[in-house]
Design an enzyme around this catalytic site. Structure first.
Site, short mmCIF file in Angstrom:
data_model
loop_
_atom_site.label_atom_id
_atom_site.label_comp_id
_atom_site.label_asym_id
_atom_site.label_seq_id
_atom_site.Cartn_x
_atom_site.Cartn_y
_atom_site.Cartn_z
CD1 TRP A 150 -0.11 -1.51 3.11
CD2 TRP A 150 0.60 0.61 3.31
NE1 TRP A 150 0.69 -1.43 4.24
CE2 TRP A 150 1.14 -0.14 4.38
CE3 TRP A 150 0.90 1.96 3.23
CZ2 TRP A 150 1.96 0.43 5.35
CZ3 TRP A 150 1.73 2.53 4.19
CH2 TRP A 150 2.24 1.76 5.23
CG ASN A 151 5.13 1.25 0.87
OD1 ASN A 151 4.81 0.47 -0.03
ND2 ASN A 151 6.34 1.30 1.36
CE LYS A 174 -4.60 -9.50 -2.42
NZ LYS A 174 -4.31 -8.23 -1.73
N PRO A 175 -2.71 -6.03 -5.79
CG PRO A 175 -4.16 -4.26 -6.33
CD PRO A 175 -3.86 -5.71 -6.65
N GLY A 228 6.99 -6.34 0.21
CA GLY A 228 6.24 -6.33 1.47
C GLY A 228 7.16 -6.73 2.60
CB SER A 229 6.45 -7.72 6.06
OG SER A 229 5.74 -8.93 5.93
CD GLU A 250 11.47 -3.36 -2.03
OE1 GLU A 250 11.80 -3.32 -0.81
OE2 GLU A 250 10.65 -2.59 -2.55
CG LEU A 251 11.54 -9.53 1.37
CD1 LEU A 251 12.09 -10.84 1.92
CD2 LEU A 251 10.05 -9.68 1.08
CB CYS A 284 11.42 -0.88 2.25
SG CYS A 284 9.86 -1.62 1.96
CD GLU A 379 10.64 -2.21 7.39
OE1 GLU A 379 10.12 -3.35 7.44
OE2 GLU A 379 10.91 -1.65 6.32
#
Ligand code: SIN
Length: 476
Positions: A150-151, A174-175, A228-229, A250-251, A284, A379
């Site tokens: 979402w960011n 899938k957003p 995401g996380s 991409e975490l 991130c 984080e």
């Protein structure tokens, strides 16, 4: 009814609105913007089927034609930038100025990969037997899936979809269920540009784990790209193992920002403001912890505090607001708890934070933080900044590297020798020297350690969607 003063996107929103479905909420006001029909798991299956057919036809087209259609998509994104940015601010909360910057940033990936589409070069390899010729060609991996956060409701989609399409792949996206509108609008513009409807499509769903399981377990999908996380990334990697699916991840990050005692302090303050408070700290690559050399600490803080005091939290659609809301109340509470715990452990507030309603959170500067405190190892994803004092290069490098994350890092120095030594010693995928904003379509974005696998953007971003095939011609 949600109105953007953009006939094409307003017509889309009218078409998408249903009376009861997935509610998209404005985090600034907590009002429902629209309700959308959620995709059923059965319809996701049909999307993958249709994408498989469309991808074969797409891969057979010339790279010049694929490039041309991507270029048209880029032009449409730019033409509709104000409506896209408004939609983004409404569903995500970031100030309109930042949403406009994200439209520029997000579109830049489409333009860049339209150009890169033509450069999926193979190789001619000198054979070690006289009767053979050896070449490699690059072919699209096939149907891909993207799961995006979402960011950055636009840029995290274009950073994946544009290279995928450029390479000749198809993609189901899938957003986040919190920000599906920008995704739907951007993909609608792709279709208007001439990119086939089934080649690139959106899954609207709040059933994230069920959809994740379906996508990772599906043999037709050859590649998953996730932002995401780290926690969710690990689950998706495990699930992808069942089909030996390629993954790009991409975490999370825990970016250190180090100011050495030979730094230009004005520039370092500028860099920190950009790196820490972009998107209210919800990226991130945002600075997560600030390391100040003892000799310049007071001088640096004397310049930083007035700048932070000028930040104004409020609705991103209103002029003058520089910090939008956090995405949820839970995100705000989590940060408040971490701050409370740090204060109990001996940290000190540098400014008295205002109490703000709803999802809004004021910037919080926490001084006298030590490496042993818990807050350093989380984080944060918000406008909270722990500050640690240091005296020695090796000490600060050791503290900066003592994390499972390895995404972005930043430092300020005027010494060339230190710039080389520290950039090589930092265990991060990306290093900004005298620069607080390093994301760009022309450079490879990505992390090491538990911050991820693979790179996005740049030449490397295209490689993620290509397979190398080795061809040996014998009997010559
Ligand atoms: C992210 O936070 O995941 C992306 C940030 C960026 O592209 O700068």
């Amino acid at each position: 009814m949600l109105q953007l003063n953009d006939p094409i996107l307003d017509a889309l929103l009218t078409e998408l609105a249903v009376s009861e479905g997935l509610h998209v909420i404005n985090p600034a006001t907590q009002e429902t913007l629209i309700s959308l029909e959620p995709s059923s798991l059965k319809s996701v299956d049909s999307q993958i089927d249709a994408c498989s057919v469309a991808q074969k036809e797409w891969a057979a087209r010339s790279t010049k034609e694929r490039a041309l259609l991507l270029k048209r998509w880029f032009e449409l994104l730019i033409q509709h930038q104000m409506a896209l940015a408004t939609l983004m601010t409404l569903e995500q909360g970031k100030p309109l100025r930042e949403s406009l910057a994200e439209v520029t940033y997000g579109s830049s990936f489409v333009e860049w990969f339209a150009e890169e589409a033509k450069r999926a070069y193979g190789e001619v390899i000198p054979a070690n037997k006289v009767h053979q010729r050896i070449t490699t060609i690059r072919q699209p991996v096939g149907v891909c899936a993207a799961i995006t956060p979402w960011n950055f409701p636009l840029a995290m989609i274009t950073r994946k979809a544009a290279p995928a399409l450029a390479a000749g792949c198809g993609m189901v996206v899938k957003p986040s269920e919190l920000t599906p509108l920008t995704a739907l609008a951007a993909v609608h513009l792709a279709h208007l540009a001439g990119i086939p409807e089934h080649l690139l499509s959106v899954i609207v769903s709040a059933q994230s784990s069920e959809v994740g399981e379906l996508l990772t377990g599906d043999k037709r999908i050859k590649k998953l790209s996730f932002t995401g996380s780290t926690r969710v990334g690990k689950i998706l990697m495990q699930q992808s193992a069942s089909t030996v699916k390629a993954v790009s991840m991409e975490l999370g990050g825990n970016a250190p920002f180090i100011v050495f005692d030979d730094a230009d302090l004005d520039q370092a303050v500028e860099g920190l403001m950009a790196s820490k408070f972009r998107n209210a700290g919800q990226t991130c690559v945002c600075t997560n912890r600030l390391y100040l050399h003892r000799n310049i600490k007071d001088a640096f803080l004397a310049k930083l505090i007035p700048r932070v005091e000028q930040l104004k939290a409020g609705n991103g659609l209103e002029e003058g607001n520089s910090l939008g809301p956090l995405i949820s109340i839970a995100a705000k509470h989590r940060l408040e708890v971490l701050v409370e715990e740090a204060l109990a452990e001996g940290a000190q507030l540098l400014m008295t934070p205002q109490s703000l309603p709803g999802h809004f959170m004021p910037p919080i500067l926490l001084d006298r933080v030590t490496h042993q405190m818990d807050i350093i190892h989380h984080e944060l994803f918000g406008p909270v900044l722990p500050i640690v004092e240091f005296t020695d290069d090796d000490e600060v490098i050791a503290m900066a590297n003592d994390t499972e994350y390895g995404l972005a890092s930043y430092f300020y120095t005027e010494s060339l020798k230190r710039a080389v030594r520290v950039s090589e010693a930092l265990e991060y995928g990306m290093v900004g020297i005298n620069e607080g904003l390093i994301s760009t379509e022309v450079a490879p974005f990505g992390g090491i350690k538990e911050s991820g696998l693979g790179r996005e953007g740049a030449r490397q971003g295209l490689d993620e969607f290509l397979e190398t095939k080795y061809i040996c011609l014998g009997d010559l």
